[in-house]
Design an enzyme around this catalytic site. Structure first.
Site: not given
Lengths: 397, 378
Positions: A253, A131-132
């Site tokens: 990421e 949840g960014y």
């Protein structure tokens, strides 16, 4: 025989004996990837392969054994991956827990958090999402607004996330929340909570590829406890210092999205020469396409060397901290170009959106999907900003 | 082997960097260009290369060298590239030595002492046309008495005018395009019937057109086996191409460094131009391409040193990728320098010229791209 040589021999023998035949076929689409989780969907062979590898700690071979890993050294991990590649085996488990949360917990987590959260990730029991991003924040991630109010024994979460990959299939979320509104970067916390908590809702977003790996995620008065018993805090790192964790994780990421630009094995050119036809010299029967394929082969092989070099220097602490940004930029741009070429080689046949011949428009959907590569996880332009400022030391305006 | 330099290689890099910057800087290139030197490089500097041990990098320890590999040769070549140092290192100590390493002991005993002491210069007589086409070699070597008689022409023989020995690729049987029938010879440039015409290249290096008019050589001039020179040639080309890629990388890195420094200082519209995002993004893209090229070159060097069966594929990748990245670097360099980039006074133009010459040496990006397609079977 050296220790490493015998490790290679034993590993190859074990893999050969234990990997189900279904797991030695190339990955064709999303359903061929094993994500685990509480409500998993397994195709034949997936669960068996995941469980056998997890029992040896080889879903996360370089994590310490006490957290469900294999405790392998760098050299041993490399050998394991090489042998899996050589025997054309699929990854036993893919997950954001492995790629992102795991490394962040290993670096920032308390001992209690590591023991509580890591082993279920390694065994594929809990599927995590990230949840960014929020609507309107884009690459300016730190402008996020989702609030977490301190209510004594719990936090009260309100707000909205976007581009939450697989949120509709995830069990838990690692989520950036604002715990201090008076400051930007230093008012963010990194929280872990259950997606089944009351007030959490997800809604898939249909993309230009016609698919929806991404979701919008809504939080309405979600109560997140401060601890999950036995001193397992729901916040990773210090409250208000979650940006450090987020940045560390973004590095992982970015290097993950950068991929190797090729999703594995053989050169595009040799694959398409068979499909497209050859001239009397045995060359791909379209000289311009052949030239472009060969240029792509060069770029892919060079980038693969870069990925190896990046991995080696990263692990030895020899690379510049902004190097993942460069990798993200270069890897995603090459992947987009590669898919343009695949579309061009496929001609009108790959335009078919829903036919059996096109396998449900697999090639076209894959091509469209890559367009997100240079946007998600920070746009190419943001990556170039970081490289020019932090590596080349070019001045601010 | 991790894909970065180990401590010993880094030490070599430090000493090569200091040496080239001190003794073989761009000022040195300008000096030899401006006095119209017939060799285009300094023999005194070449002796210093020998004193540093550089000329023996690829010579085995038994034979008086350092017994190192292509990675180490590349470390020196990158610094040569960065400083545009004029020297016969690539032709003599890299490609030439590797050719001789494929030959007999007698040949090595004859030539290595001169190379190790910096007295000897080797040049490579391969190309017969404007483009590098080693599979099309047609120069004839016919049996005569105890040896061979060479007839034909070669061009782009870099340092050919100053060389005492040429490594010559010729046909002892078959015709252009045949896989077999090539033979490599070590030929003394003082031989009867051999004539050389040296010309200055765009980068101020000297290259010769060489004519062989019934040049007679003994059988012991053959490097390797008669008719089986393809393998020797390939070994020489692998080292030469990888070396050229490393030097090219140095040229690109040097050009990028001076360009980035320039845009950090140059003001236009009352602003440092390096603050403009248009330039920042192009500079960052260039950095990324140079880093990828660097990884490809190091990978090719390591694979050659390990004797990997896939080394040749990576050699072509390295040559093509370094060439493209460096070409981008010098072009962006001149453009970002603006008008002064066009002047002889600024160094960036010299980098552009060296890049062009190196690009043609042992096959340009197109040549190697085509090879990659062939090696992949399409």
């Amino acid at each position: 025989m050296s220790d490493l040589e015998s490790f290679r021999k034993e590993t190859a023998a074990w893999l050969e004996a234990n990997c189900p035949p279904e797991m030695r076929q190339p990955v064709v689409d999303e359903s061929d990837i094993c994500w685990g989780g509480k409500n998993p969907t397994f195709k034949p062979g997936q669960k068996e392969w995941m469980d056998k590898m997890a029992a040896k700690g080889w879903t996360v071979p370089d994590w310490p054994k006490e957290y469900g890993g294999g405790g392998l050294s760098r050299a041993e991990t490399k050998i394991l991956l090489q042998e899996m590649g050589r025997l054309k085996m699929r990854s036993p488990l893919s997950s954001f827990g492995i790629w992102m949360l795991g490394p962040a917990l290993l670096h920032f987590g308390t001992e209690e958090q590591k023991l509580h959260f890591l082993p279920p990730i390694a065994r594929g029991e809990v599927r995590w999402c990230q949840g960014y991003s929020e609507p309107g924040s884009g690459s300016d991630l730190a402008s996020l607004q989702t609030s977490a109010e301190d209510k004594g024994d719990h936090y009260l979460i309100n707000g909205q996330k976007i581009w939450t990959s697989y949120a509709d299939k995830a069990d838990w979320i690692f989520c950036l929340t604002r715990t201090d509104k008076s400051t930007k970067h230093k008012g963010i916390s990194f929280m872990l909570f259950d997606m089944t908590t009351k007030g959490v809702e997800t809604k898939p977003i249909v993309l230009i590829s016609g698919q929806s790996a991404f979701c919008e995620t809504f939080f309405a008065d979600v109560e997140v406890p401060k601890t999950y018993g036995d001193g397992v805090s729901s916040v990773v790192g210090e409250v208000n210092r979650g940006w450090d964790v987020a940045k560390y994780l973004l590095g992982h990421e970015r290097s993950m999205i950068s991929g190797d630009g090729s999703s594995g094995a053989t050169s595009l050119g040799s694959k398409f020469a068979d499909q497209y036809g050859r001239d009397e010299m045995g060359r791909l029967d379209d000289p311009m396409l052949r030239a472009q394929m060969a240029e792509m082969d060069i770029d892919v092989l060079a980038f693969r060397a870069m990925a190896e070099r990046f991995g080696d220097t990263f692990k030895a602490n020899l690379c510049h901290p902004a190097q993942p940004n460069m990798m993200k930029y270069a890897g995603t741009e090459i992947n987009k170009r590669r898919h343009e070429l695949i579309m061009s080689a496929g001609g009108s046949e790959v335009l078919e959106w829903e036919s059996d011949a096109s396998n449900g428009g697999l090639t076209a959907r894959g091509w469209l999907r890559t367009k997100a590569n240079s946007i998600e996880g920070g746009t190419s332009e943001v990556m170039l900003n970081v490289v020019s400022k932090q590596i080349l030391q070019l001045p601010n305006a | 082997m991790p894909l970065y330099l180990n401590d010993d290689q880094k030490m070599l890099q430090d000493s090569a960097a200091d040496f080239m910057k001190g003794e073989g800087s761009v000022a040195h290139l300008r000096e030899f260009r401006d006095k119209n030197c017939k060799d285009g490089f300094s023999h005194a500097l070449w002796k210093q290369f020998a004193e540093m041990g550089f000329t023996g990098i690829l010579v085995s320890e038994d034979e008086g060298g350092l017994g190192l590999g292509n990675v180490e040769a590349g470390v020196v070549l990158e610094e040569i590239g960065r400083n545009l140092t004029p020297s016969p290192f690539l032709t003599t100590a890299v490609a030439g030595v590797e050719a001789l390493n494929a030959g007999g002991k007698a040949l090595r005993e004859k030539y290595f002492p001169g190379i190790l002491s910096g007295d000897s210069v080797l040049a490579l007589a391969i190309d017969e046309g404007a483009k590098h086409r080693p599979d099309q070699i047609s120069m004839a070597a016919t049996r005569e008495g105890n040896g061979f008689k060479l007839d034909g022409k070669k061009q782009f023989v870099v340092q050919g005018g100053s060389a005492d020995t040429l490594i010559v690729a010729a046909r002892t049987s078959g015709s252009a395009g045949d896989e077999k029938g090539l033979t490599l010879f070590a030929v003394d440039t003082s031989a009867n019937g051999l004539s050389r015409d040296s010309v200055r290249l765009v980068d101020s290096a000297m290259a010769a057109h060489v004519e062989f008019d019934g040049v007679v050589v003994d059988a012991d001039a053959v490097i390797g086996e008669v008719d089986e020179g393809g393998a020797v040639l390939q070994r020489m080309l692998n080292a030469g191409r990888t070396g050229a890629a490393a030097e090219t990388l140095g040229v690109g890195a040097g050009a990028m460094d001076i360009t980035v420094e320039y845009i950090k200082g140059r003001k236009q519209f009352d602003t440092i131009i390096g603050t403009f995002q248009a330039l920042q993004h192009r500079a960052a893209h260039l950095y990324s391409e140079m880093e990828i090229a660097r990884a490809a070159v190091l990978k090719a060097q390591q694979m050659l040193d390990e004797g990997s069966s896939k080394a040749e594929l990576m050699v072509s990748v390295a040559k093509a990728k370094s060439s493209k990245a460096t070409s981008l670097s010098v072009k962006e360099g001149v453009q970002m320098h603006g008008g002064v980039g066009m002047t002889d006074e600024y160094d960036i133009g010299l980098y552009m010229k060296r890049d062009r010459a190196l690009a043609e040496f042992m096959g340009d990006a197109n040549y190697h791209t085509n090879l990659v397609a062939e090696m992949h079977g399409y």
